[in-house]
Scaffold this active site. Structure first.
Site, PDB file in Angstrom:
ATOM      1  N   LYS A 121       0.833  -1.209   0.000  1.00 18.18           N
ATOM      2  CA  LYS A 121       0.000   0.000   0.000  1.00 18.18           C
ATOM      3  C   LYS A 121       0.860   1.249   0.000  1.00 18.18           C
ATOM      4  CE  LYS A 121      -1.439   2.156   3.418  1.00 18.18           C
ATOM      5  NZ  LYS A 121      -1.119   3.440   4.125  1.00 18.18           N
ATOM      6  N   ASP A 139      -6.143   1.079   1.339  1.00 12.92           N
ATOM      7  CA  ASP A 139      -6.075   1.199   2.792  1.00 12.92           C
ATOM      8  C   ASP A 139      -7.444   0.847   3.370  1.00 12.92           C
ATOM      9  OD1 ASP A 139      -7.680   3.353   2.189  1.00 12.92           O
ATOM     10  OD2 ASP A 139      -6.452   4.847   3.222  1.00 12.92           O
TER      11      ASP A 139
END
Length: 215
Positions: A121, A139
């Site tokens: 991420k 996220d």
């Protein structure tokens, strides 16, 4: 509504309602963004932005941060979540950046994830924001909103599965902007505990909103 129709309607809405969407983390160069994104894991951007001015003043470059101990870094980041681990990650990340990458933040996700404290991420965020690499960082906000809107099925039960499905349906040239659309929508409208469905401009396209309207 078919899934691609849902995507098309939601994308059209965000293009009109939020033509400019970008990270709320404050930074002035790639190194600062990398540090800020590492600090933002399981922590709010607002909190990170409160501590980074002093941190960046004390450690303005990878070389300066690489020479610092985790204990010293901890004193500057103690108010974020998991400060002990993040201090260790920052020190190790800065050393690797200096020793293996000539102090230049890499532009390839495969290289970024080699850095301590940098998961997929974080790598996607840095690559998309700094280098405009088409990427969809997932996220907690993106994961939650994607499921609520009906952009992904319940079987997409990992961030990577959500990422792959979003990338399949969203045009490549919009991926980076769409990432921020979903984050900001999740942060201010489609919040975790009490989503503001009646204030939401896309509730008529939203699987969760459809349920709310029938109550």
């Amino acid at each position: 509504m078919k899934r691609q129709e849902r995507y098309d309607a939601i994308i059209a809405y965000f293009k009109e309602a939020m033509p400019t969407a970008e990270t709320e983390l404050e930074y002035t160069n790639p190194f600062e963004l990398l540090v800020a994104v590492i600090l933002s894991a399981q922590c709010t951007d607002k909190r990170v932005n409160m501590i980074t001015p002093a941190l960046f003043e004390a450690f303005p470059t990878a070389e300066v941060m690489a020479a610092a101990s985790p204990e010293l870094l901890f004193e500057y980041i103690r108010s974020v979540s998991y400060p002990n681990n993040k201090a260790k990650h920052l020190a190790a990340m800065a050393r690797m950046l200096v020793e293996d990458f000539d102090s230049v933040v890499p532009d390839r996700i495969e290289e970024l994830v080699k850095l301590p404290g940098v998961g997929r991420k974080t790598a996607n965020v840095v690559a998309s924001v700094i280098y405009d690499v088409p990427a969809m960082p997932v996220d907690t906000h993106v994961y939650r909103v994607s499921h609520r809107l009906g952009l992904v099925p319940s079987t997409a039960n990992t961030p990577l599965k959500v990422e792959r499905l979003l990338e399949r349906h969203i045009p490549r040239e919009l991926l980076s902007r769409a990432h921020h659309w979903l984050i900001l929508h999740g942060r201010y409208v489609c919040i975790a505990r009490s989503p503001k469905c009646m204030e939401c401009g896309i509730r008529s396209y939203c699987r969760h909103g459809e349920k709310v309207q029938t109550l």
